[in-house]
Design a protein around this motif. Structure first.
Motif, PDB file in Angstrom:
ATOM      1  N   ASP A 181       1.861   7.090  -8.433  1.00 11.47           N
ATOM      2  CA  ASP A 181       1.751   6.388  -7.425  1.00 11.47           C
ATOM      3  C   ASP A 181       1.624   4.675  -7.533  1.00 11.47           C
ATOM      4  O   ASP A 181       1.827   4.204  -6.411  1.00 11.47           O
ATOM      5  CB  ASP A 181       0.405   6.821  -6.602  1.00 11.47           C
ATOM      6  CG  ASP A 181       0.737   8.347  -6.025  1.00 11.47           C
ATOM      7  OD1 ASP A 181       1.579   8.798  -5.927  1.00 11.47           O
ATOM      8  OD2 ASP A 181      -0.616   8.841  -5.795  1.00 11.47           O
ATOM      9  N   PHE A 182       1.405   4.183  -8.754  1.00 11.65           N
ATOM     10  CA  PHE A 182       1.307   2.770  -8.856  1.00 11.65           C
ATOM     11  C   PHE A 182       2.358   2.203  -9.845  1.00 11.65           C
ATOM     12  O   PHE A 182       2.749   2.981 -10.697  1.00 11.65           O
ATOM     13  CB  PHE A 182      -0.083   2.509  -9.148  1.00 11.65           C
ATOM     14  CG  PHE A 182      -1.073   2.777  -7.872  1.00 11.65           C
ATOM     15  CD1 PHE A 182      -1.321   1.505  -7.078  1.00 11.65           C
ATOM     16  CD2 PHE A 182      -1.923   3.888  -7.874  1.00 11.65           C
ATOM     17  CE1 PHE A 182      -2.218   1.880  -6.217  1.00 11.65           C
ATOM     18  CE2 PHE A 182      -2.628   4.161  -6.914  1.00 11.65           C
ATOM     19  CZ  PHE A 182      -2.856   3.084  -5.964  1.00 11.65           C
ATOM     20  N   ASN A 183       2.796   1.209  -9.377  1.00 11.09           N
ATOM     21  CA  ASN A 183       3.649   0.177 -10.450  1.00 11.09           C
ATOM     22  C   ASN A 183       2.718  -0.154 -11.587  1.00 11.09           C
ATOM     23  O   ASN A 183       1.996  -0.902 -11.325  1.00 11.09           O
ATOM     24  CB  ASN A 183       4.577  -0.657  -9.788  1.00 11.09           C
ATOM     25  CG  ASN A 183       5.577  -1.403 -10.634  1.00 11.09           C
ATOM     26  OD1 ASN A 183       5.216  -1.509 -11.855  1.00 11.09           O
ATOM     27  ND2 ASN A 183       6.129  -2.158  -9.926  1.00 11.09           N
ATOM     28  N   GLU A 184       3.097   0.301 -12.886  1.00 13.29           N
ATOM     29  CA  GLU A 184       2.203  -0.351 -13.898  1.00 13.29           C
ATOM     30  C   GLU A 184       2.396  -1.835 -14.120  1.00 13.29           C
ATOM     31  O   GLU A 184       1.687  -2.497 -15.090  1.00 13.29           O
ATOM     32  CB  GLU A 184       2.709   0.497 -15.279  1.00 13.29           C
ATOM     33  CG  GLU A 184       4.116   0.140 -15.655  1.00 13.29           C
ATOM     34  CD  GLU A 184       4.484   1.270 -16.800  1.00 13.29           C
ATOM     35  OE1 GLU A 184       4.267   0.667 -18.037  1.00 13.29           O
ATOM     36  OE2 GLU A 184       4.908   2.258 -16.561  1.00 13.29           O
ATOM     37  N   SER A 185       3.590  -2.400 -13.642  1.00 13.25           N
ATOM     38  CA  SER A 185       3.582  -3.663 -13.799  1.00 13.25           C
ATOM     39  C   SER A 185       2.875  -4.977 -12.994  1.00 13.25           C
ATOM     40  O   SER A 185       2.841  -6.101 -13.539  1.00 13.25           O
ATOM     41  CB  SER A 185       5.320  -3.852 -13.851  1.00 13.25           C
ATOM     42  OG  SER A 185       5.789  -3.195 -14.663  1.00 13.25           O
ATOM     43  N   ASP A 186       2.589  -4.272 -11.871  1.00 11.95           N
ATOM     44  CA  ASP A 186       2.004  -5.325 -10.922  1.00 11.95           C
ATOM     45  C   ASP A 186       0.290  -4.951 -10.726  1.00 11.95           C
ATOM     46  O   ASP A 186       0.064  -3.909 -11.326  1.00 11.95           O
ATOM     47  CB  ASP A 186       2.490  -5.004  -9.608  1.00 11.95           C
ATOM     48  CG  ASP A 186       3.960  -5.665  -9.417  1.00 11.95           C
ATOM     49  OD1 ASP A 186       4.200  -6.393 -10.327  1.00 11.95           O
ATOM     50  OD2 ASP A 186       4.724  -4.994  -8.367  1.00 11.95           O
ATOM     51  N   TYR A 241       0.777  -1.254  -0.006  1.00 12.39           N
ATOM     52  CA  TYR A 241      -0.042   0.024  -0.031  1.00 12.39           C
ATOM     53  C   TYR A 241       0.963   1.161  -0.058  1.00 12.39           C
ATOM     54  O   TYR A 241       1.767   1.124   0.930  1.00 12.39           O
ATOM     55  CB  TYR A 241      -0.859  -0.027   1.172  1.00 12.39           C
ATOM     56  CG  TYR A 241      -1.679   1.321   1.436  1.00 12.39           C
ATOM     57  CD1 TYR A 241      -2.678   1.628   0.602  1.00 12.39           C
ATOM     58  CD2 TYR A 241      -1.280   2.284   2.226  1.00 12.39           C
ATOM     59  CE1 TYR A 241      -3.624   2.658   0.520  1.00 12.39           C
ATOM     60  CE2 TYR A 241      -1.967   3.341   2.189  1.00 12.39           C
ATOM     61  CZ  TYR A 241      -3.043   3.570   1.499  1.00 12.39           C
ATOM     62  OH  TYR A 241      -3.870   4.709   1.746  1.00 12.39           O
ATOM     63  N   ASN A 242       0.281   2.100  -1.078  1.00 10.15           N
ATOM     64  CA  ASN A 242       1.529   3.359  -0.878  1.00 10.15           C
ATOM     65  C   ASN A 242       0.730   4.341  -0.338  1.00 10.15           C
ATOM     66  O   ASN A 242      -0.356   4.648  -0.975  1.00 10.15           O
ATOM     67  CB  ASN A 242       1.480   3.661  -2.424  1.00 10.15           C
ATOM     68  CG  ASN A 242       2.332   5.078  -2.575  1.00 10.15           C
ATOM     69  OD1 ASN A 242       2.930   5.559  -1.795  1.00 10.15           O
ATOM     70  ND2 ASN A 242       2.926   5.529  -3.805  1.00 10.15           N
ATOM     71  N   PRO A 243       1.010   4.977   1.014  1.00  9.35           N
ATOM     72  CA  PRO A 243       0.316   5.754   1.431  1.00  9.35           C
ATOM     73  C   PRO A 243       0.376   7.253   0.929  1.00  9.35           C
ATOM     74  O   PRO A 243      -0.670   8.183   1.410  1.00  9.35           O
ATOM     75  CB  PRO A 243       0.840   6.163   2.853  1.00  9.35           C
ATOM     76  CG  PRO A 243       2.399   5.585   2.456  1.00  9.35           C
ATOM     77  CD  PRO A 243       2.098   4.608   1.634  1.00  9.35           C
ATOM     78  N   ASN A 244       0.881   7.313  -0.050  1.00 13.25           N
ATOM     79  CA  ASN A 244       0.870   8.545  -0.841  1.00 13.25           C
ATOM     80  C   ASN A 244      -0.254   8.760  -1.956  1.00 13.25           C
ATOM     81  O   ASN A 244      -0.631   9.999  -2.485  1.00 13.25           O
ATOM     82  CB  ASN A 244       2.345   9.013  -1.372  1.00 13.25           C
ATOM     83  CG  ASN A 244       3.258   9.432  -0.838  1.00 13.25           C
ATOM     84  OD1 ASN A 244       3.324   9.690   0.037  1.00 13.25           O
ATOM     85  ND2 ASN A 244       4.489   8.544  -1.154  1.00 13.25           N
ATOM     86  N   GLN A 245      -0.786   7.717  -2.119  1.00 12.16           N
ATOM     87  CA  GLN A 245      -2.054   7.694  -3.131  1.00 12.16           C
ATOM     88  C   GLN A 245      -3.257   8.491  -2.685  1.00 12.16           C
ATOM     89  O   GLN A 245      -3.332   8.675  -1.366  1.00 12.16           O
ATOM     90  CB  GLN A 245      -2.496   6.484  -3.546  1.00 12.16           C
ATOM     91  CG  GLN A 245      -3.299   5.512  -2.198  1.00 12.16           C
ATOM     92  CD  GLN A 245      -3.715   4.232  -2.389  1.00 12.16           C
ATOM     93  OE1 GLN A 245      -4.689   3.995  -2.704  1.00 12.16           O
ATOM     94  NE2 GLN A 245      -2.842   3.175  -2.342  1.00 12.16           N
ATOM     95  N   THR A 246      -3.887   9.098  -3.554  1.00  3.94           N
ATOM     96  CA  THR A 246      -5.066   9.880  -3.214  1.00  3.94           C
ATOM     97  C   THR A 246      -6.189   9.434  -4.005  1.00  3.94           C
ATOM     98  O   THR A 246      -6.928   8.402  -3.825  1.00  3.94           O
ATOM     99  CB  THR A 246      -4.758  11.430  -3.330  1.00  3.94           C
ATOM    100  OG1 THR A 246      -4.375  11.674  -4.755  1.00  3.94           O
ATOM    101  CG2 THR A 246      -3.991  12.055  -2.432  1.00  3.94           C
ATOM    102  N   CYS A 247      -6.828  10.212  -5.010  1.00  2.00           N
ATOM    103  CA  CYS A 247      -8.010  10.056  -5.727  1.00  2.00           C
ATOM    104  C   CYS A 247      -7.583   9.687  -7.092  1.00  2.00           C
ATOM    105  O   CYS A 247      -6.559   9.987  -7.540  1.00  2.00           O
ATOM    106  CB  CYS A 247      -8.940  11.325  -5.873  1.00  2.00           C
ATOM    107  SG  CYS A 247     -10.289  11.146  -6.739  1.00  2.00           S
ATOM    108  N   CYS A 248      -8.444   9.161  -7.775  1.00  2.00           N
ATOM    109  CA  CYS A 248      -8.439   8.558  -9.335  1.00  2.00           C
ATOM    110  C   CYS A 248      -8.836   9.814 -10.196  1.00  2.00           C
ATOM    111  O   CYS A 248      -8.491   9.781 -11.228  1.00  2.00           O
ATOM    112  CB  CYS A 248      -9.146   7.405  -9.502  1.00  2.00           C
ATOM    113  SG  CYS A 248     -10.832   7.365  -9.452  1.00  2.00           S
TER     114      CYS A 248
END
Length: 243
Positions: free
Chosen positions: A66-71, A36-43
């Motif tokens: 904020d997200f890895n495109e590979s996983d 879980y990346n705590p820096n994530q916010t809204c889409c």
């Protein structure tokens, strides 16, 4: 072990945090390694739906970083997954982020879709006594093409009988700003949904989307009706201590 990035939508972060924690429990029980990346916010969906596409793109750019495109990216919300899978086409097609966006769209899943179609798992040992109806959210049914997956998972919950109700695929009336701009129509749609559930004597209304559940539960609370809403994730993690 399957690596999964957890995306927690705004609604769940602010109003239903327990659903987020239950999503982690469920994914771990399914054999996933959850990050879980705590820096994530809204889409960016609220801005996008309101017509503020420049602002939505700015938020979307942060999402892509904020997200890895590979996983795999998994969220307990068909609405937000639908935004990334479909709305991002309008924001990032033929942009510098085009390829990153396409990879992310391929790897993002609503929870029930991921459990049933990727992990091929339907039984998690949940137990919950009562009867329930499943509410097909507009985003799940129409944007993500999810219909059978939640029902397959609910069929494996010990003690729970899942019933069909009238106007099964009709909107609950939330629709983001629709509920604010057209309050009367929105409330009438929620009323219809609740009464259809009560008609078959359901104890629970279950869905993949917390925004729908907020809309429906608000009507239930206002009119003190004998029924309760639950997120699919919370149902699937009920009763574990008794096993």
């Amino acid at each position: 072990m399957t690596k999964v990035q957890l995306f927690v939508p705004c609604f769940i972060d602010q109003l239903y945090p327990e659903t987020a924690f239950n999503t982690i429990k469920l994914l771990r029980k399914a054999g996933c390694e959850v990050s879980y990346n705590p820096n994530q916010t809204c889409c960016g969906q609220p801005a996008y739906n309101a017509g503020f596409w420049d602002e939505a793109k700015s938020i979307g750019l942060k999402f892509l970083k904020d997200f890895n495109e590979s996983d795999y990216i998994v969220a307990p919300s068909a609405s937000c997954v639908g935004m990334v899978k479909n709305g991002y086409d309008d924001l990032f097609t033929n942009s510098m982020e085009h390829n990153t966006c396409r990879n992310m769209q391929r790897n993002i899943y609503e929870l029930s879709d991921f459990l049933v179609n990727v992990l091929k798992k339907e039984y998690f040992g949940a137990e919950m006594m009562g009867t329930a109806v499943y509410h097909d959210s507009c985003a799940a049914l129409r944007e993500c093409k999810i219909k059978d997956e939640p029902r397959k998972l609910l069929a494996q919950v010990g003690g729970l009988e899942v019933l069909e109700m009238r106007d099964q695929e009709t909107c609950c009336g939330f629709g983001g700003t629709f509920a604010v701009k057209f309050e009367g129509i929105s409330s009438a749609m929620a009323e219809q949904k609740v009464h259809n559930a009560l008609e078959v004597k359901a104890d629970y209304i279950i869905s993949t989307d917390s925004s729908c559940l907020l809309q429906i539960q608000s009507y239930i609370d206002k009119h003190k009706m004998p029924i309760k809403t639950m997120h699919l994730t919370d149902v699937l993690t009920t009763g574990w201590a008794n096993i």
